[in-house]
Design a protein around this motif. Structure first.
Motif: not given
Length: 160
Positions: A1-28
């Motif tokens: 099992m190795g480290w997959h850089w694609e899943s890291t990028v997807i996780a980062m993108v998902a985290f960014g989208i989640l953060y953006w959604l939370l800041s727009k609709y929840a944090f504000g």
């Protein structure tokens, strides 16, 4: 099992989208609610401080009013005491003046009655003296009879 850089990028993108959604609709809205709550607490603290200061001012006013009421009551009592003492002194002075006047009037009445009695006695003694003299002249009597006659008239005067 190795480290997959694609899943890291997807996780980062998902985290960014989640953060953006939370800041727009929840944090504000959450931060707005927290800011409103902070403002409400500050206002309540300011109101409480203002109420405390107002209560202290009211207490000071009430204490001053109570002190003034005590002073007024003391002044009224002192004035009543002074007035009653003055009235008592006036009554005593009036009584003394009246007693002195009555005494003086009584002394004047006594003196007047004494003078009247002396005048009446003089008049009577004068009348008796005239009677004695006329009887002595009428009777050409000796010295012993004359002395008896004078003593008899003196006894009459003494009994009156």
């Amino acid at each position: 099992m190795g480290w997959h850089w694609e899943s890291t990028v997807i996780a980062m993108v998902a985290f960014g989208i989640l953060y953006w959604l939370l800041s727009k609709y929840a944090f504000g809205p959450l931060f707005n609610i927290m800011e409103q709550r902070r403002q409400l607490v500050l206002e309540q603290m300011n109101t409480a401080e203002s109420s405390r200061k107002q209560a202290e001012a009211n207490m000071a006013e009430q204490k001053a009013a109570l002190d003034q009421a005590r002073k007024d009551a003391y002044d009224i009592i002192e004035q009543a005491r002074t007035t009653s003492t003055k009235q008592a002194d006036d009554i005593v002075q009036t009584a003394k003046t009246e007693a002195t006047r009555l005494k003086d009037d009584a002394l004047k009445d006594i003196e007047s009655e004494k003078n009247k009695a002396i005048a009446a006695l003089r008049t009577e003694v004068g009348g008796i003296s005239v009677k004695i003299a006329s009887k002595i002249i009428e009777k050409q009597i000796d010295e012993k009879s004359q002395e008896l006659l004078v003593n008899q008239y003196l006894k009459e005067v003494g009994s009156k």
